[in-house]
Design an enzyme around this catalytic site. Structure first.
Site, short mmCIF file in Angstrom:
data_model
loop_
_atom_site.label_atom_id
_atom_site.label_comp_id
_atom_site.label_asym_id
_atom_site.label_seq_id
_atom_site.Cartn_x
_atom_site.Cartn_y
_atom_site.Cartn_z
N ARG A 88 1.24 -18.29 -14.94
CA ARG A 88 0.99 -17.73 -13.62
C ARG A 88 -0.47 -17.83 -13.21
O ARG A 88 -0.84 -17.49 -12.11
CB ARG A 88 1.46 -16.27 -13.65
CG ARG A 88 1.40 -15.55 -12.34
CD ARG A 88 2.41 -14.43 -12.38
NE ARG A 88 2.18 -13.37 -11.42
CZ ARG A 88 1.52 -12.25 -11.67
NH1 ARG A 88 0.95 -12.07 -12.84
NH2 ARG A 88 1.42 -11.32 -10.76
N HIS A 187 9.62 -5.54 -11.91
CA HIS A 187 8.45 -4.82 -11.39
C HIS A 187 8.69 -3.32 -11.53
O HIS A 187 7.83 -2.57 -11.97
CB HIS A 187 8.23 -5.11 -9.90
CG HIS A 187 8.04 -6.55 -9.57
ND1 HIS A 187 8.42 -7.08 -8.37
CD2 HIS A 187 7.51 -7.57 -10.28
CE1 HIS A 187 8.12 -8.36 -8.34
NE2 HIS A 187 7.57 -8.70 -9.49
FE1 CFM Z 1 3.59 -9.73 -5.43
FE2 CFM Z 1 4.16 -11.99 -4.75
FE3 CFM Z 1 5.06 -10.93 -7.05
FE4 CFM Z 1 2.44 -11.55 -6.71
FE5 CFM Z 1 2.94 -14.00 -7.94
FE6 CFM Z 1 4.62 -14.40 -5.95
FE7 CFM Z 1 5.57 -13.37 -8.20
MO1 CFM Z 1 4.79 -15.84 -8.08
S1 CFM Z 1 2.24 -11.25 -4.65
S2 CFM Z 1 3.41 -9.87 -7.59
S3 CFM Z 1 1.11 -12.80 -7.88
S4 CFM Z 1 5.58 -10.50 -5.06
S5 CFM Z 1 3.06 -15.65 -6.67
S6 CFM Z 1 4.65 -13.82 -3.77
S7 CFM Z 1 6.44 -14.79 -6.94
S8 CFM Z 1 4.25 -14.21 -9.56
S9 CFM Z 1 6.51 -11.49 -8.63
C1 HCA Z 2 7.62 -15.97 -11.99
C2 HCA Z 2 6.19 -16.41 -11.85
C3 HCA Z 2 5.92 -17.27 -10.64
C4 HCA Z 2 6.59 -18.62 -10.72
C5 HCA Z 2 5.95 -19.59 -9.80
C6 HCA Z 2 6.68 -20.83 -9.38
C7 HCA Z 2 4.39 -17.44 -10.57
O1 HCA Z 2 8.29 -15.76 -10.98
O2 HCA Z 2 8.05 -15.77 -13.09
O3 HCA Z 2 7.90 -20.84 -9.28
O4 HCA Z 2 5.96 -21.76 -9.09
O5 HCA Z 2 3.80 -17.09 -9.58
O6 HCA Z 2 3.82 -17.95 -11.54
O7 HCA Z 2 6.35 -16.58 -9.48
#
Ligand code: CFM
Ligand code: HCA
Length: 534
Positions: A88, A187
């Site tokens: 990530r 989450h």
């Molecule tokens: Fe919030 Fe997101 Fe997420 Fe995020 Fe991310 Fe994401 Fe995610 Mo990938 S801001 S925490 S840092 S919902 S990029 S759009 S999908 S890891 S669970």
């Molecule tokens: C996750 C992490 C992810 C995956 C990103 C992607 C991230 O959902 O487990 O599909 O490119 O931000 O690293 O959302």
């Protein structure tokens, strides 16, 4: 857009089409902020190639992943631990070479067939002991993967036993991948446990004049570093960030802050709510993606504290930061103005990044979340009407009551009255849709088939999503920007981040690399073939 919606649904069997029709919505913003209902946070139909991930990913990878001094042990087969090992791009900066930083490691019990058959608790106990002997950390966290729940290993009992034995904080997360319909369940599970086992554990006074926590900022591509820079310049004390560039101590002292500023509403609003109930800390929604949005968020924080010194300092900082932003905009706008973007990201980012595109004069014509809930689309006002189903009931709601000694309202009645008169609102996330133009498309849990169709029909100038979409988009001749990993770029938050993003998008929308590229069958149609059913 109505015909686009029809096209997206055309190939589906009736039942699937009926379901997807509720998740593919023409955003038609009525006067005020009344928007149509979107179906969200429901199961993906089997067979559809979704972009979602699992509950474990949301708990271990997203919420706890960015904390550097907790040893995070994945109890499961090695793939889960390996996948969540820094993919990530959550960065961290330990103050000293010698400071604890376990992020470069992937800790896992590496379950084998025999552990699945005879039980994995012994192996977990041995792993905790080994981690303790090797690193002597302050805390160890255990994360369950799918097989753990299926075979019934009691990770919480193991955690309690080892906590007693070793005398450090050890806690566990029942975040089996299948627990919810997406990362989102992870989450919630993460928030509950970190709140129960860590927040409030350390009463050593945190000094500072304007103490805040930043909730839902994960330091992807160094975003938190930019925000730390800006906040420090303003004289605002960051007690903790959940969880970019964070430590155990940050979480443990978070109850001492006087305001919670929520960036990613989706992933962390539970913690904000629980801290308010238990300790009396109010929360506000902020967004530091976009230069104007960053300025607005800083002003909101200053207004909350209501101190002239801070209000003036914030204005000075904004005045210092904005000239570089305007200069960059002047350079990119002739190339970006009037261009179109599509944004499909997990939660908040599909909303937040629209601010950056607006600043560049670009229009978001379609957007959606992989796993966010209706409140993230339509605003928190719809929360009381959200239906609870078997999947949402599956996630524990913990009961929180005011702390007998440490609950303290942060604002007096007069202060609250003054703020209300000034139009200041708490807990006021209005969601993505009211901010989008009318006649745009909002699509929940977009899949591979629909992404391809959307691009074919609406030909955006840039498509933003993740690694699973990246290459098929480029093969269709459209520039693609990852808004999860930032394609190894960033930071994009704050003022410097905005400049980075403008430059990057200008580069992408002016490049002909993808649109000039022709596959052999496009140049020589006789090479193409069609599959025909018997
Ligand atoms: Fe919030 Fe997101 Fe997420 Fe995020 Fe991310 Fe994401 Fe995610 Mo990938 S801001 S925490 S840092 S919902 S990029 S759009 S999908 S890891 S669970
Ligand atoms: C996750 C992490 C992810 C995956 C990103 C992607 C991230 O959902 O487990 O599909 O490119 O931000 O690293 O959302």
């Amino acid at each position: 857009v109505a015909t686009v919606k029809e096209e997206l649904l055309k190939k589906y069997p009736t039942k699937v089409a009926r379901k997807r029709a509720k998740q593919i919505v023409i955003n038609d913003v009525k006067d005020g902020d009344v928007v149509p209902e979107v179906q969200a946070n429901v199961r993906t139909t089997p067979g559809i190639i979704t972009m979602r991930g699992c509950t474990y990913a949301g708990c271990k990878g997203v919420i706890l992943g960015p904390t550097r001094d907790i040893v995070n042990i994945t109890h499961g087969p090695i793939g889960c631990g390996f996948y969540s090992w820094l993919t990530r791009r959550n960065q961290t900066k330990a103050p000293l070479e010698s400071s604890e930083n376990f992020m470069p490691y992937a800790f896992s019990t590496d379950m084998q067939d025999e552990d699945i058959i005879f039980g994995g608790e012994k192996k977990l106990i041995a792993a905790i002991q080994e981690a303790y002997d090797t690193f002597h950390p302050k805390a160890i966290a255990i994360f369950a993967t799918c097989p753990v729940g299926l075979i019934g290993d009691d990770i919480h009992a193991v955690a309690r036993k080892m906590k007693e034995k070793l005398g450090i904080n050890i806690f566990a997360f029942s975040c089996e991948g299948y627990k919810g319909v997406s990362q989102s369940a992870g989450h919630h599970i993460a928030n509950n446990q970190i709140f129960t086992h860590v927040v409030g554990e350390d009463d050593t006074p945190k000094l500072g004049e304007y103490k805040i926590n930043m909730l839902g900022e994960y330091n992807i591509g160094g975003d938190a570093f930019e925000l730390e820079r800006v906040l420090e310049k303003c004289g605002i004390t960051l007690v903790s960030t959940f969880s970019g560039n964070s430590t155990y101590e940050h979480f443990a002292t978070a109850h001492q802050a006087d305001l919670n500023a929520v960036m990613c509403h989706r992933s962390i609003n539970y913690v904000a709510e629980m801290m308010e109930t238990k300790y009396g800390i109010p929360w506000i929604k902020v967004n530091f993606i976009g230069a104007e949005s960053s300025a607005k968020s800083l002003r909101k924080i200053a207004q909350y504290f209501g101190d002239k010194k801070l209000i003036d300092r914030v204005e000075e900082v904004i005045a210092e930061e904005m000239p570089a932003v305007y200069a960059a905009l002047e350079e990119v706008k002739p190339f970006t103005e009037g261009k179109t973007a599509m944004l499909f990201v997990g939660g908040s980012r599909a909303h937040h990044y629209q601010d950056l595109f607006t600043e560049m004069g670009m229009k978001t014509i379609a957007a959606g979340y992989e796993f966010a809930h209706r409140d993230d689309y339509e605003g928190r006002k719809v929360m009381p009407t959200i239906k609870v189903d078997a999947d949402s009931r599956n996630i524990e709601e913990i009961e929180v009551t005011p702390d007998s000694t440490r609950f303290a309202p942060r604002k007096s009645e007069e202060d609250l009255k003054r703020l209300a008169e000034e139009g200041f609102t708490f807990k006021d996330y209005e969601g993505m849709m009211p901010q989008m133009e009318s006649n745009t498309l909002v699509i929940d849990d977009l899949n591979q088939y629909e992404a391809d169709k959307l691009i074919e029909l609406l030909k955006p100038d840039v498509f933003c999503a993740g690694i699973k979409e990246k290459f098929s988009v480029q093969k269709m001749g459209v520039p693609m920007k990852q808004l999860h990993s930032y394609d190894y770029g960033g930071p994009y938050a704050g003022f410097k981040g905005a400049v980075n993003f403008y430059t990057e998008i200008k580069r992408l929308v002016t490049s002909k690399v993808w649109s000039d590229l022709k596959a052999p069958w496009e140049e020589n149609p006789e090479l193409s073939a069609t599959y025909v059913w018997e």
